[in-house]
Scaffold this active site. Structure first.
Site, mmCIF file in Angstrom:
data_model
loop_
_atom_site.group_PDB
_atom_site.id
_atom_site.type_symbol
_atom_site.label_atom_id
_atom_site.label_comp_id
_atom_site.label_asym_id
_atom_site.label_seq_id
_atom_site.Cartn_x
_atom_site.Cartn_y
_atom_site.Cartn_z
ATOM 1 N N HIS A 1 8.579 -6.412 -1.998
ATOM 2 C CA HIS A 1 7.708 -6.153 -0.848
ATOM 3 C C HIS A 1 6.778 -7.358 -0.616
ATOM 4 O O HIS A 1 6.699 -7.895 0.491
ATOM 5 C CB HIS A 1 6.916 -4.866 -1.127
ATOM 6 C CG HIS A 1 5.832 -4.547 -0.145
ATOM 7 N ND1 HIS A 1 5.838 -3.410 0.623
ATOM 8 C CD2 HIS A 1 4.678 -5.203 0.190
ATOM 9 C CE1 HIS A 1 4.774 -3.392 1.393
ATOM 10 N NE2 HIS A 1 4.037 -4.461 1.134
ATOM 11 N N GLU A 2 6.096 -7.778 -1.683
ATOM 12 C CA GLU A 2 5.156 -8.902 -1.557
ATOM 13 C C GLU A 2 5.885 -10.194 -1.219
ATOM 14 O O GLU A 2 5.393 -11.016 -0.443
ATOM 15 C CB GLU A 2 4.346 -9.076 -2.847
ATOM 16 C CG GLU A 2 3.397 -7.930 -3.159
ATOM 17 C CD GLU A 2 2.426 -7.627 -2.028
ATOM 18 O OE1 GLU A 2 2.006 -8.557 -1.320
ATOM 19 O OE2 GLU A 2 2.108 -6.436 -1.839
ATOM 20 N N HIS B 1 6.479 -10.537 2.439
ATOM 21 C CA HIS B 1 5.280 -11.047 3.139
ATOM 22 C C HIS B 1 5.198 -12.568 2.972
ATOM 23 O O HIS B 1 4.949 -13.298 3.922
ATOM 24 C CB HIS B 1 3.996 -10.472 2.528
ATOM 25 C CG HIS B 1 3.740 -9.029 2.834
ATOM 26 N ND1 HIS B 1 3.811 -8.502 4.095
ATOM 27 C CD2 HIS B 1 3.361 -8.000 2.025
ATOM 28 C CE1 HIS B 1 3.508 -7.203 4.054
ATOM 29 N NE2 HIS B 1 3.247 -6.871 2.802
HETATM 30 ZN ZN ZN Z 1 2.365 -5.154 2.065
#
Ligand code: ZN
Length: 242
Positions: free
Chosen positions: A57-58, A61
């Site tokens: 997830h990170e 980003h």
């Molecule tokens: Zn996030």
């Protein structure tokens, strides 16, 4: 306490905060003590696997930000989740929106990818009854954690992803500073709700998440005010000298 580096992915240093280990160890000891060492080990592995999803997830980003020309020195994993540090947070609404949305989308993507292989290997019974009793049921937890992570991050509790999406939606009309203030207001509101819910349900992780959201929302507001002030001073001095 200083985080330490475990690896580098796409030029981003992946750091682990020492307190991170509290969580898998706590789960391993708690479940091991109550239900035996095999369940304890599965609890440990479950936390590790969920954090692999948090890392992905990170990373999404980070990669999106890098694509937009923003340097991402590191991602740090804490017991309450991951944080991608960015050299700057873009003020262009579309950029902030696109960096924020890819995180939850990654979790929905992981769930979609896991669904059929799990459905056909562990069977629908195990998939729909996640527990720590067997390895297939443990894996089912990893599947279910992803839509939960995706949806939780979409709550407009600034500076969580949903809060950043809210700011990006507002800042086109209201300007960056006002959009930040409104988003911070929602961040504080949700933080208080999470705090009360956490205390009521004795869900201590939610209490920590609430404190984290509250303080980081305040910090981002201060920073936005400070930046705004700097820009105003710069304009004033330009006008004075011109
Ligand atoms: Zn996030």
């Amino acid at each position: 306490m200083k985080s330490f580096q475990v690896l580098t992915l796409f030029g981003i240093r992946i750091l682990i905060h020492p307190t991170f280990f509290i969580l898998p160890l706590f789960f391993a000891l708690f479940y091991g003590y109550h239900y035996g060492s095999a369940v304890g080990f599965r609890a440990f592995m479950l936390v590790v696997l969920i954090f692999v999803c948090v890392l992905l997830h990170e990373l999404s980003h980070g990669l999106r930000a890098q694509k937009l020309g923003i340097r991402v020195p590191s991602i740090t994993l804490y017991p309450i989740g991951g944080v991608a540090s960015m050299q700057k947070i873009p003020k262009e609404p579309w950029q902030e929106f696109s960096i924020s949305i890819v995180g939850p989308l990654t979790n929905f993507g992981i769930a979609a990818i896991l669904f059929f292989p799990l459905y056909f290997t562990i069977g629908p019974d195990a998939l729909y009854s996640p527990s720590l009793e067997t390895w297939p049921q443990t894996l089912a937890n990893v599947f279910w954690a992803n839509p939960v992570l995706g949806l939780f991050n979409l709550i407009p509790a600034f500076p969580m992803d949903g809060g950043r999406i809210l700011r990006s939606a507002l800042s086109g009309h209201l300007g960056y500073l006002r959009a930040t203030r409104i988003s911070v207001y929602f961040g504080h509101l949700f933080a208080i709700l999470f705090l009360l819910l956490g205390i009521w349900k004795q869900h201590w992780m939610l209490v920590f998440v609430a404190l984290f959201i509250y303080t980081s929302a305040s910090r981002e507001e201060k920073y936005a005010v400070y930046e705004n002030e700097l820009e105003r001073l710069k304009k004033d001095s330009e006008n004075a000298s011109g």
